[in-house]
Design a protein around this motif. Structure first.
Motif: not given
Length: 97
Positions: A10-12, A19-21, A45-46, A51-52
């Motif tokens: 759940s980082a993004w 993409e920025m990461a 992964v969702e 979150q992604l």
């Protein structure tokens, strides 16, 4: 170098944040730590919360180098697990396939 799996949960919130990461991660690995860390691939992964997250495959001299890479790139590294062996049954499917 050894091979590792890194789980980032759940980082993004959005694909553009991811993409920025990824751009930061590539830059740090390729320009600042090329002899210590190599990003091989990631599976996005969702998560259950919407979150992604990612399951990432890296090669590195040790887990300390992976933690340093994550810190420099502004990434979390929830779990770092050494990979003992790779078994490929089929190649990864093509996008949309």
């Amino acid at each position: 170098m050894n091979t590792y799996m890194i789980r980032r949960r759940s980082a993004w919130k959005t694909a553009s944040e991811l993409e920025m990461a990824a751009d930061r991660s590539k830059r740090v690995g390729n320009e600042e730590m090329p002899d210590r860390v190599r990003w091989i691939r990631s599976y996005v992964v969702e998560e259950e919360d919407g979150q992604l997250g990612t399951v990432c495959i890296y090669q590195a001299v040790d887990t300390g180098a992976l933690r340093e890479h994550a810190e420099r790139a502004g990434l979390q590294a929830d779990e770092i697990t050494p990979i003992a062996q790779t078994v490929v049954v089929r190649k990864d499917p093509a996008e949309g396939g």
